[in-house]
Design an enzyme around this catalytic site. Structure first.
Site, mmCIF file in Angstrom:
data_model
loop_
_atom_site.group_PDB
_atom_site.id
_atom_site.type_symbol
_atom_site.label_atom_id
_atom_site.label_comp_id
_atom_site.label_asym_id
_atom_site.label_seq_id
_atom_site.Cartn_x
_atom_site.Cartn_y
_atom_site.Cartn_z
ATOM 1 N N TYR A 135 -5.272 8.015 -7.076
ATOM 2 C CA TYR A 135 -4.225 7.207 -6.448
ATOM 3 C C TYR A 135 -4.554 6.892 -4.997
ATOM 4 O O TYR A 135 -4.487 5.732 -4.576
ATOM 5 C CB TYR A 135 -2.874 7.929 -6.534
ATOM 6 N N SER A 166 0.868 -1.174 0.000
ATOM 7 C CA SER A 166 0.000 0.000 0.000
ATOM 8 C C SER A 166 0.906 1.225 0.000
ATOM 9 O O SER A 166 1.827 1.311 -0.811
ATOM 10 C CB SER A 166 -0.921 -0.036 1.223
ATOM 11 N N LYS A 203 -5.318 3.260 -3.111
ATOM 12 C CA LYS A 203 -4.560 2.744 -1.972
ATOM 13 C C LYS A 203 -5.424 2.600 -0.716
ATOM 14 O O LYS A 203 -5.216 1.684 0.078
ATOM 15 C CB LYS A 203 -3.335 3.632 -1.698
#
Length: 272
Positions: A146, A132, A150
């Site tokens: 993004y 992660s 994550k």
């Protein structure tokens, strides 16, 4: 019997550093990448299988997993490392780019994990390690895609730990800070439309912040060390922070709480 790890995104950065570390510690390594024909380093090492795997191509995933099991007999650890970061104002992204970010960082991770779960379930053992980021616990401007991907990895990993733990499989999450890899180069996909004036000043501040972060970046080998710890420490620990900057930032968020931490981030970017 030697243990075996399968690594996605092993052609560079964290993936390559991890492959080299595990191999040097006597592991078999299935080093997967999109273009294995370009690899010139890992294919010189003993007990390393270079295999083609594109997380966007389901058939390549199963082929790589099957090849690894056929050669080494068993896979003990899966490292989901492949990914990239899409940044920019949400309204400038094409739908194609939005889908690509989540297909690579989330759907691809799920597809690789699904492909190996029957093997782990049959053996009643295995470790799934998902890379992660601190980006899965905190955010920067223009990171809706993004950070969203994550944050998804964090939730997927935590939830998955319950269902696979009942047959002896562990799930681990690695949360690096800024790492001296090519993330700020080819792995950072910045989209912008300079005709939208409202975003330009903040984009400049974001790029300046990212540059400062990467000036103090940790090495990929540091993250590899943390991954090796997660694979070998024998604990049920879920989250592993990698890098001093990550420890400081995540520590600050925990200490301040969400509202105060986000307020401080907004002050840093001149939003309040």
């Amino acid at each position: 019997m030697k243990k075996t790890i399968l690594i996605t995104g092993a052609s560079s950065g964290i993936g390559k550093a991890t492959a080299k570390l595990f191999q040097s510690n006597g592991w078999n390594v299935i080093a997967t990448m999109r273009n294995p024909e370009n690899e010139t380093e890992l294919n010189q090492l003993e007990n390393v299988l270079i295999a083609k795997l594109d997380v966007l191509d389901e058939s390549s995933i199963q082929t790589a997993v099957d090849a690894g099991i056929s050669l080494f007999g068993k896979i003990d650890v899966l490292l989901n490392n492949a990914g990239y970061g899409a940044y920019g104002p949400l309204e400038v992204f094409t739908r194609e780019k939005i889908i690509r970010q989540f297909n690579t960082n989330v759907i691809g991770l799920l597809d690789v994990t699904k492909s190996i779960l029957p093997h782990f379930r049959k053996n009643k053992s295995g470790i799934i390690i998902n890379v992660s980021s601190i980006a899965g616990k905190m955010t920067l401007p223009f990171g809706a895609l993004y950070h969203g991907s994550k944050f998804a990895v964090e939730g997927i990993s935590e939830a998955l730990s319950f269902e696979v733990g009942q047959f002896g499989v562990k799930v681990k999450i690695i949360e690096p800070g800024a790492i001296a890899t090519d993330f700020s180069g080819r792995s950072l996909d910045l989209s912008n439309d300079e005709t939208i004036a409202e975003y330009q000043e903040l984009i400049g501040k974001l790029l300046a912040t990212v540059n400062v972060m990467f000036e103090q970046a940790s090495s990929a080998s540091l993250v590899a060390d943390v991954i090796y710890e997660a694979a070998t420490d024998g604990t049920d620990k879920l989250r592993y922070t990698a890098g001093e900057d990550a420890k400081v930032l995540l520590g600050n968020r925990h200490q301040l709480g969400d509202d105060a931490f986000i307020h401080e981030m907004k002050k840093q970017f001149g939003i309040v």
